[in-house]
Design a protein around this motif. Structure first.
Motif, PDB file in Angstrom:
ATOM      1  N   VAL A   8      16.722  83.406 -10.071  1.00 36.65           N
ATOM      2  CA  VAL A   8      16.176  82.052 -10.228  1.00 36.65           C
ATOM      3  C   VAL A   8      16.503  81.527 -11.615  1.00 36.65           C
ATOM      4  CG1 VAL A   8      14.046  80.686 -10.380  1.00 36.65           C
ATOM      5  CG2 VAL A   8      14.349  82.335  -8.527  1.00 36.65           C
ATOM      6  N   GLU A   9      16.323  82.360 -12.632  1.00 37.36           N
ATOM      7  CA  GLU A   9      16.625  81.945 -14.001  1.00 37.36           C
ATOM      8  C   GLU A   9      18.088  81.523 -14.128  1.00 37.36           C
ATOM      9  OE1 GLU A   9      16.034  83.595 -18.543  1.00 37.36           O
ATOM     10  OE2 GLU A   9      16.118  85.036 -16.907  1.00 37.36           O
ATOM     11  N   HIS A  10      18.983  82.291 -13.556  1.00 35.35           N
ATOM     12  CA  HIS A  10      20.411  81.956 -13.596  1.00 35.35           C
ATOM     13  C   HIS A  10      20.680  80.625 -12.880  1.00 35.35           C
ATOM     14  CE1 HIS A  10      24.721  82.520 -13.727  1.00 35.35           C
ATOM     15  NE2 HIS A  10      24.757  82.308 -12.412  1.00 35.35           N
ATOM     16  N   MET A  11      20.055  80.449 -11.718  1.00 32.91           N
ATOM     17  CA  MET A  11      20.235  79.227 -10.952  1.00 32.91           C
ATOM     18  C   MET A  11      19.736  78.014 -11.734  1.00 32.91           C
ATOM     19  SD  MET A  11      21.242  78.035  -7.901  1.00 32.91           S
ATOM     20  CE  MET A  11      21.087  79.266  -6.653  1.00 32.91           C
ATOM     21  N   ILE A  12      18.581  78.140 -12.355  1.00 29.92           N
ATOM     22  CA  ILE A  12      17.994  77.031 -13.121  1.00 29.92           C
ATOM     23  C   ILE A  12      18.851  76.702 -14.343  1.00 29.92           C
ATOM     24  CG2 ILE A  12      16.009  76.354 -14.545  1.00 29.92           C
ATOM     25  CD1 ILE A  12      15.457  76.141 -11.562  1.00 29.92           C
ATOM     26  N   THR A  16       4.924  92.532 -14.152  1.00 25.45           N
ATOM     27  CA  THR A  16       4.754  91.652 -15.306  1.00 25.45           C
ATOM     28  C   THR A  16       6.048  90.926 -15.683  1.00 25.45           C
ATOM     29  OG1 THR A  16       3.020  93.107 -16.127  1.00 25.45           O
ATOM     30  CG2 THR A  16       3.963  91.556 -17.694  1.00 25.45           C
ATOM     31  N   ALA A  17       7.167  91.617 -15.703  1.00 25.93           N
ATOM     32  CA  ALA A  17       8.437  90.994 -16.105  1.00 25.93           C
ATOM     33  C   ALA A  17       8.814  89.838 -15.173  1.00 25.93           C
ATOM     34  CB  ALA A  17       9.550  92.032 -16.139  1.00 25.93           C
ATOM     35  N   ALA A  18       8.576  90.000 -13.887  1.00 25.53           N
ATOM     36  CA  ALA A  18       8.884  88.931 -12.929  1.00 25.53           C
ATOM     37  C   ALA A  18       7.916  87.764 -13.115  1.00 25.53           C
ATOM     38  CB  ALA A  18       8.809  89.465 -11.503  1.00 25.53           C
ATOM     39  N   ARG A  19       6.630  88.048 -13.244  1.00 26.92           N
ATOM     40  CA  ARG A  19       5.635  86.978 -13.436  1.00 26.92           C
ATOM     41  C   ARG A  19       5.952  86.167 -14.683  1.00 26.92           C
ATOM     42  NH1 ARG A  19       1.706  91.086 -12.581  1.00 26.92           N
ATOM     43  NH2 ARG A  19       0.955  90.757 -14.689  1.00 26.92           N
ATOM     44  N   TYR A  20       6.306  86.859 -15.759  1.00 30.85           N
ATOM     45  CA  TYR A  20       6.622  86.178 -17.019  1.00 30.85           C
ATOM     46  C   TYR A  20       7.811  85.239 -16.837  1.00 30.85           C
ATOM     47  CZ  TYR A  20       8.306  85.270 -21.698  1.00 30.85           C
ATOM     48  OH  TYR A  20       8.746  84.634 -22.829  1.00 30.85           O
ATOM     49  N   ARG A  21       8.870  85.712 -16.201  1.00 32.18           N
ATOM     50  CA  ARG A  21      10.059  84.864 -16.000  1.00 32.18           C
ATOM     51  C   ARG A  21       9.741  83.654 -15.139  1.00 32.18           C
ATOM     52  NH1 ARG A  21      14.228  89.405 -16.037  1.00 32.18           N
ATOM     53  NH2 ARG A  21      15.516  88.828 -17.825  1.00 32.18           N
ATOM     54  N   PHE A  22       9.035  83.872 -14.032  1.00 31.44           N
ATOM     55  CA  PHE A  22       8.696  82.742 -13.156  1.00 31.44           C
ATOM     56  C   PHE A  22       7.837  81.720 -13.903  1.00 31.44           C
ATOM     57  CE2 PHE A  22       9.256  85.889  -9.514  1.00 31.44           C
ATOM     58  CZ  PHE A  22      10.487  85.369  -9.137  1.00 31.44           C
ATOM     59  N   ARG A  23       6.877  82.188 -14.681  1.00 35.08           N
ATOM     60  CA  ARG A  23       6.012  81.284 -15.438  1.00 35.08           C
ATOM     61  C   ARG A  23       6.822  80.511 -16.485  1.00 35.08           C
ATOM     62  NH1 ARG A  23       1.922  84.536 -16.210  1.00 35.08           N
ATOM     63  NH2 ARG A  23       2.777  85.496 -18.072  1.00 35.08           N
ATOM     64  N   ALA A  24       7.751  81.177 -17.152  1.00 40.10           N
ATOM     65  CA  ALA A  24       8.572  80.529 -18.173  1.00 40.10           C
ATOM     66  C   ALA A  24       9.460  79.430 -17.588  1.00 40.10           C
ATOM     67  CB  ALA A  24       9.430  81.571 -18.896  1.00 40.10           C
ATOM     68  N   LEU A  25       9.833  79.553 -16.326  1.00 35.12           N
ATOM     69  CA  LEU A  25      10.690  78.560 -15.685  1.00 35.12           C
ATOM     70  C   LEU A  25       9.910  77.390 -15.096  1.00 35.12           C
ATOM     71  CD1 LEU A  25      13.047  81.066 -13.849  1.00 35.12           C
ATOM     72  CD2 LEU A  25      13.630  79.621 -15.820  1.00 35.12           C
ATOM     73  N   GLY A  26       8.605  77.487 -15.100  1.00 33.02           N
ATOM     74  CA  GLY A  26       7.756  76.493 -14.443  1.00 33.02           C
ATOM     75  C   GLY A  26       8.005  75.054 -14.857  1.00 33.02           C
ATOM     76  N   SER A  27       8.283  74.807 -16.122  1.00 29.52           N
ATOM     77  CA  SER A  27       8.465  73.425 -16.577  1.00 29.52           C
ATOM     78  C   SER A  27       9.772  72.808 -16.063  1.00 29.52           C
ATOM     79  CB  SER A  27       8.438  73.369 -18.107  1.00 29.52           C
ATOM     80  OG  SER A  27       9.553  74.064 -18.638  1.00 29.52           O
ATOM     81  N   ARG A  28      10.658  73.625 -15.551  1.00 27.32           N
ATOM     82  CA  ARG A  28      11.935  73.125 -15.046  1.00 27.32           C
ATOM     83  C   ARG A  28      11.934  72.974 -13.530  1.00 27.32           C
ATOM     84  NH1 ARG A  28      16.650  75.911 -18.234  1.00 27.32           N
ATOM     85  NH2 ARG A  28      17.748  74.118 -17.365  1.00 27.32           N
TER      86      ARG A  28
END
Length: 158
Positions: free
Chosen positions: A76-80, A104-116
């Motif tokens: 998801v991060e790569h796609m965004i 935790t690592a997955a939750r953190y990444r998903f949360r960090a992408l939330g604004s996009r």
């Protein structure tokens, strides 16, 4: 001169446009197919999985599909990061791959992408997906039906 006849349209199904263009970020499977059917409960073409490298059709909401794994979060991060600024911000639908919280690592990444993202929703772990041959068969299960109703309500803002 005759007057034009009026043909009643009551009961005649009106064409429905594509509302949700689903983009599986790390492959196609029964979970993605089931989410597509959850977002198109009548089966009239409101939602469908896009083919690889297919553009998002005009007017459709882009929806990224990912499992709740670290690999899913990385995809998801790569796609965004590569998301075209000319496209509307996508929705993110997370499909639980286990009956537990994401690590935790997955939750953190998903949360960090939330604004996009326009928004995000989670489909709970559905064990029946391991036993069915099709999304239509999965939709007969009461837990899948309930998850579909909840997902559609969340994506439509109700």
């Amino acid at each position: 001169m005759s007057t034009p006849s009026v043909i009643p349209t009551t009961g005649v199904p009106q064409p429905v446009g594509l509302r949700f263009a689903l983009i599986p970020v790390h492959g196609y499977g029964i979970a993605g197919a089931t989410v597509a059917r959850m977002l198109d409960p009548e089966g009239n073409g409101q939602a469908r999985l896009l083919h690889p490298d297919e553009g998002v059709p005009y007017g459709a909401r882009p929806v990224l599909l990912a499992e709740t794994t670290v690999y899913g979060a990385t995809c998801v991060e790569h796609m965004i990061r590569n998301w075209s600024p000319g496209l509307p911000r996508p929705w993110l639908v997370l499909i639980s791959d286990a009956p537990a919280r994401p690590v935790t690592a997955a939750r953190y990444r998903f949360r960090a992408l939330g604004s996009r993202l326009t928004g995000s929703a989670t489909v709970p772990y559905l064990p029946v997906l391991r036993t069915v041959e099709s999304a239509e068969e999965a939709l007969k299960d009461k837990e899948v039906k309930a998850a579909g109703v909840k997902l559609l309500r969340q994506m439509e803002g109700r």
